[in-house]
Design a protein around this motif. Structure first.
Motif, PDB file in Angstrom:
ATOM      1  N   ALA A 121      24.375  17.402  96.728  1.00 33.67           N
ATOM      2  CA  ALA A 121      25.277  16.280  96.998  1.00 33.67           C
ATOM      3  C   ALA A 121      24.484  14.972  96.933  1.00 33.67           C
ATOM      4  O   ALA A 121      23.261  14.976  96.941  1.00 33.67           O
ATOM      5  CB  ALA A 121      25.910  16.453  98.360  1.00 33.67           C
ATOM      6  N   THR A 134      27.046  12.332 101.171  1.00 36.16           N
ATOM      7  CA  THR A 134      28.353  12.786 100.711  1.00 36.16           C
ATOM      8  C   THR A 134      28.505  14.278 100.965  1.00 36.16           C
ATOM      9  O   THR A 134      27.632  15.059 100.571  1.00 36.16           O
ATOM     10  CB  THR A 134      28.455  12.518  99.187  1.00 36.16           C
ATOM     11  OG1 THR A 134      28.127  11.159  98.962  1.00 36.16           O
ATOM     12  CG2 THR A 134      29.834  12.783  98.659  1.00 36.16           C
ATOM     13  N   HIS A 136      31.047  17.663 100.428  1.00 31.73           N
ATOM     14  CA  HIS A 136      32.146  18.139  99.590  1.00 31.73           C
ATOM     15  C   HIS A 136      32.781  19.320 100.302  1.00 31.73           C
ATOM     16  O   HIS A 136      32.119  20.316 100.561  1.00 31.73           O
ATOM     17  CB  HIS A 136      31.631  18.536  98.214  1.00 31.73           C
ATOM     18  CG  HIS A 136      31.017  17.383  97.494  1.00 31.73           C
ATOM     19  ND1 HIS A 136      31.751  16.471  96.784  1.00 31.73           N
ATOM     20  CD2 HIS A 136      29.733  16.968  97.420  1.00 31.73           C
ATOM     21  CE1 HIS A 136      30.951  15.555  96.287  1.00 31.73           C
ATOM     22  NE2 HIS A 136      29.710  15.828  96.654  1.00 31.73           N
ATOM     23  N   ARG A 466      33.550  21.114  91.806  1.00 29.16           N
ATOM     24  CA  ARG A 466      34.010  19.931  92.552  1.00 29.16           C
ATOM     25  C   ARG A 466      35.522  19.736  92.457  1.00 29.16           C
ATOM     26  O   ARG A 466      36.120  19.087  93.298  1.00 29.16           O
ATOM     27  CB  ARG A 466      33.302  18.665  92.043  1.00 29.16           C
ATOM     28  CG  ARG A 466      31.807  18.663  92.318  1.00 29.16           C
ATOM     29  CD  ARG A 466      31.535  18.406  93.784  1.00 29.16           C
ATOM     30  NE  ARG A 466      30.109  18.229  94.034  1.00 29.16           N
ATOM     31  CZ  ARG A 466      29.416  18.941  94.900  1.00 29.16           C
ATOM     32  NH1 ARG A 466      30.003  19.909  95.592  1.00 29.16           N
ATOM     33  NH2 ARG A 466      28.146  18.695  95.091  1.00 29.16           N
ATOM     34  N   GLN A 469      37.153  20.721  95.575  1.00 31.56           N
ATOM     35  CA  GLN A 469      36.651  20.169  96.840  1.00 31.56           C
ATOM     36  C   GLN A 469      37.071  18.712  96.977  1.00 31.56           C
ATOM     37  O   GLN A 469      37.303  18.018  95.982  1.00 31.56           O
ATOM     38  CB  GLN A 469      35.115  20.231  96.860  1.00 31.56           C
ATOM     39  CG  GLN A 469      34.595  21.651  96.974  1.00 31.56           C
ATOM     40  CD  GLN A 469      33.090  21.720  96.926  1.00 31.56           C
ATOM     41  OE1 GLN A 469      32.437  20.956  96.217  1.00 31.56           O
ATOM     42  NE2 GLN A 469      32.522  22.643  97.685  1.00 31.56           N
ATOM     43  N   GLN A 470      37.146  18.238  98.228  1.00 37.93           N
ATOM     44  CA  GLN A 470      37.366  16.817  98.450  1.00 37.93           C
ATOM     45  C   GLN A 470      36.094  16.223  99.050  1.00 37.93           C
ATOM     46  O   GLN A 470      35.318  16.905  99.711  1.00 37.93           O
ATOM     47  CB  GLN A 470      38.586  16.568  99.315  1.00 37.93           C
ATOM     48  CG  GLN A 470      38.709  17.439 100.541  1.00 37.93           C
ATOM     49  CD  GLN A 470      40.129  17.486 101.070  1.00 37.93           C
ATOM     50  OE1 GLN A 470      40.901  16.556 100.842  1.00 37.93           O
ATOM     51  NE2 GLN A 470      40.471  18.547 101.772  1.00 37.93           N
ATOM     52  N   THR A 471      35.925  14.935  98.796  1.00 40.13           N
ATOM     53  CA  THR A 471      34.660  14.279  99.137  1.00 40.13           C
ATOM     54  C   THR A 471      34.782  13.514 100.444  1.00 40.13           C
ATOM     55  O   THR A 471      35.772  12.844 100.676  1.00 40.13           O
ATOM     56  CB  THR A 471      34.311  13.301  97.982  1.00 40.13           C
ATOM     57  OG1 THR A 471      34.243  14.072  96.787  1.00 40.13           O
ATOM     58  CG2 THR A 471      32.997  12.600  98.214  1.00 40.13           C
ATOM     59  N   LYS A 472      33.763  13.649 101.267  1.00 42.70           N
ATOM     60  CA  LYS A 472      33.738  12.926 102.550  1.00 42.70           C
ATOM     61  C   LYS A 472      32.417  12.149 102.620  1.00 42.70           C
ATOM     62  O   LYS A 472      31.360  12.701 102.348  1.00 42.70           O
ATOM     63  CB  LYS A 472      33.807  13.958 103.684  1.00 42.70           C
ATOM     64  CG  LYS A 472      33.842  13.370 105.060  1.00 42.70           C
ATOM     65  CD  LYS A 472      33.818  14.480 106.118  1.00 42.70           C
ATOM     66  CE  LYS A 472      35.185  15.101 106.323  1.00 42.70           C
ATOM     67  NZ  LYS A 472      35.171  16.161 107.357  1.00 42.70           N
ATOM     68  N   SER A 473      32.496  10.869 103.009  1.00 44.76           N
ATOM     69  CA  SER A 473      31.275  10.068 103.171  1.00 44.76           C
ATOM     70  C   SER A 473      30.898  10.030 104.642  1.00 44.76           C
ATOM     71  O   SER A 473      31.737   9.733 105.494  1.00 44.76           O
ATOM     72  CB  SER A 473      31.505   8.640 102.679  1.00 44.76           C
ATOM     73  OG  SER A 473      31.577   8.633 101.278  1.00 44.76           O
TER      74      SER A 473
END
Ligand code: NDP
Length: 479
Positions: A121, A134, A136, A466, A469-473
């Motif tokens: 990531a 980041t 995922h 990807r 998956q969803q991305t989280k910061s």
């Protein structure tokens, strides 16, 4: 006997109508399969969501998830022959091709095992007193909807990355080809995948499929099929505000310049359209030949096409089996009739073979049509069968204009030893995959998908994981 299917953490026969699949080589019934009612679909979705939320699955470390995928790949390899037969008796593809697709399904699980364990990531550059990275994370439950032409490869292509990404999957296979998906679920179970993470809901798209996609537990849709269905599915996804990946139809241009090695080019064209009886999304169905080489190419193709062995799919020397169903053969025949009415010349095929039982089997001869322009309906609409239209072109600009004059943009093939020219054309063509001096080379490691109405999103490759998956910061203060 009514076959059961995996849903709600166990195998059930379902209370919906019985689905019958038919062997297109013989016209006999291959299997009778149970289907779920709307409430059984809902129960399967809720059970899948519970399974996806289990900490034992959500928190499974990537190397442990990879080990699971490897076990599934091992089982798939062991069951390769069974899987190949199950696909063959439902969609009629030659045993040779089905075996290759079963092997490819196992390879897909191995590839995503490797991706899962090694994909890294990002840590974006910090603009303040913090570190930023980041994560995922899975969507939860992925609905995978597949067509009938290559269930073995396509279902693996969705299920492997969706599981690698940490989701539960509910597969709705085509009503024509349910058995490979059921066997894949059995294989997953034997490999130790916890219950509820891989369900299969047999049935028709308009009821089982639509009910599935509208259930609130579904967090993402991965669809492969026709463009019209894809558009409907995108509308559902838009209404529900959930992401969707769409792999849709094609009308791919295959291009031969007059300096090409005609033997190699004609062999590529032949495989590119007729392998699998043209029932391939990337089939090179519009052949553009530079005018000087046009007649020589048509003559070579016609000669080669007559040598293809059309027969029962299980015979070792069969190159081409039947089409996937009687209804599909009728559709293909309708397009050939249309080409005739529009003034097209049938240079090869254009009818059923004399040496096979065409009353029971959906056999059809590989067909080559000349004398039509790119405006003809057979050159604009996806036939999804063994029909090649040959169109002459004069120069590069004329070629690129014609090749791009289509709503589709899935694939393209270019034959020329002039790399600068091939490169220019490859860049100018609106398609997700372009082959130069080859055709239909496909790798699970390379992103795949369509421009224009051929789709949205890219399956396969690193980014293929990807997709699920969803991305989280995450920001962590350092001061
Ligand atoms: P369809 O679009 O008719 O069906 C695909 C799947 O969608 C089937 O499982 C079907 O169920 C289901 N479905 C239909 N309607 C709905 C709905 N309202 N809601 C949910 N699911 C639904 O395609 P075909 O099966 O006829 O397959 C051929 C098409 O697939 C061709 O156009 C081909 O180009 C495309 N394709 C694209 C590929 C790509 O990677 N780009 C690869 C292979 C094929 P049901 O069984 O009832 O029909």
């Amino acid at each position: 006997m009514r076959l059961s299917f995996p849903a709600s953490g166990g195998w059930i026969t379902g209370s919906g109508p019985t689905l019958k699949t038919v062997n297109p080589a013989t016209g006999t019934i291959t299997a009778e399969i149970g289907t779920p009612t709307a409430s059984e679909v809902a129960a399967a979705c809720e059970a899948a969501l519970q399974a996806a939320r289990q900490p034992a699955w959500r928190r499974l470390k990537p190397h442990q998830r990879a080990a699971m995928l490897h076990r599934i790949a091992d089982e798939l390899t062991r069951e390769g022959e069974t899987l190949a037969h199950l696909q063959m008796v439902e969609n009629g593809k030659s045993l040779k091709e089905c075996r290759a697709q079963a092997a490819s399904a196992a390879a897909t699980f191995r590839y995503y095992a490797a991706v899962c364990e090694t994909l890294e990531a990002a840590m974006p550059p910090s603009r303040g007193e913090y570190v930023n990275f980041t994560l995922h994370q899975p969507y939860g439950v992925v609905a995978a909807i597949t067509p009938w032409n290559s269930p073995l490869t396509m279902e693996a292509q969705k299920v492997a990355p969706a599981l690698a990404a940490g989701n539960a999957v509910i597969l709705k296979p085509s009503e024509l080809t349910t058995l490979p998906g059921l066997e894949l679920a059995r294989v997953c179970e034997r490999a130790g995948l916890p219950p509820g993470l891989m369900s299969v809901l047999p049935g028709h798209g308009r009821d089982v499929g639509a009910t599935l996609l509208n259930h609130p537990a579904i967090g993402m849709i991965s669809f492969t099929g026709g463009t019209a269905t894809g558009r409907m599915i995108a509308e559902t996804a838009a209404r529900r505000l959930i992401p969707t990946a769409l792999e849709l139809g094609g009308k791919s241009p295959h291009i031969i310049f007059d300096d090409a090695d005609l033997d190699a080019a004609c062999a590529g064209v032949l495989d590119g359209i007729f392998e699998g009886m043209g029932q391939s999304c990337v089939a090179g169905s519009r052949l553009f030949v530079q005018r000087g080489a046009h007649d020589a190419v048509v003559a070579r193709l016609c000669e080669a096409v007559r040598k293809l062995r059309i027969g029962t799919p299980d015979a070792v020397d069969t190159d081409l089996g039947p089409l996937a169903s009687m209804a599909h053969r009728e559709r293909v025949e309708g397009y050939v009739a249309l080409a005739r009415n529009d003034g097209g010349r049938i240079a090869a095929g254009g009818k059923r073979p004399d040496h096979l039982d065409c009353e029971r089997g959906a056999y059809y001869l590989p067909t080559i049509i000349t004398g039509l322009s790119n405006e003809a309906r057979v050159c604009r609409e996806e036939i999804f069968g063994p029909v090649l239209c040959v169109i002459p072109f004069d120069n590069e600009a004329d070629l690129v204009r014609q090749a791009n004059d289509t709503v589709y943009g899935l694939a393209c093939g270019i034959w020329s030893p002039d790399f600068k020219r091939a490169w220019r054309v490859a860049e100018a063509i609106e398609a997700g995959t372009v082959w130069i001096n080859t055709y239909k080379q496909l790798s699970i490691a390379a992103p795949f998908g369509g421009f224009k109405e051929s789709g949205l999103g890219r399956e396969k490759g690193l980014t293929g994981l990807r997709l699920y998956q969803q991305t989280k910061s995450i920001y962590i203060a350092t001061a």
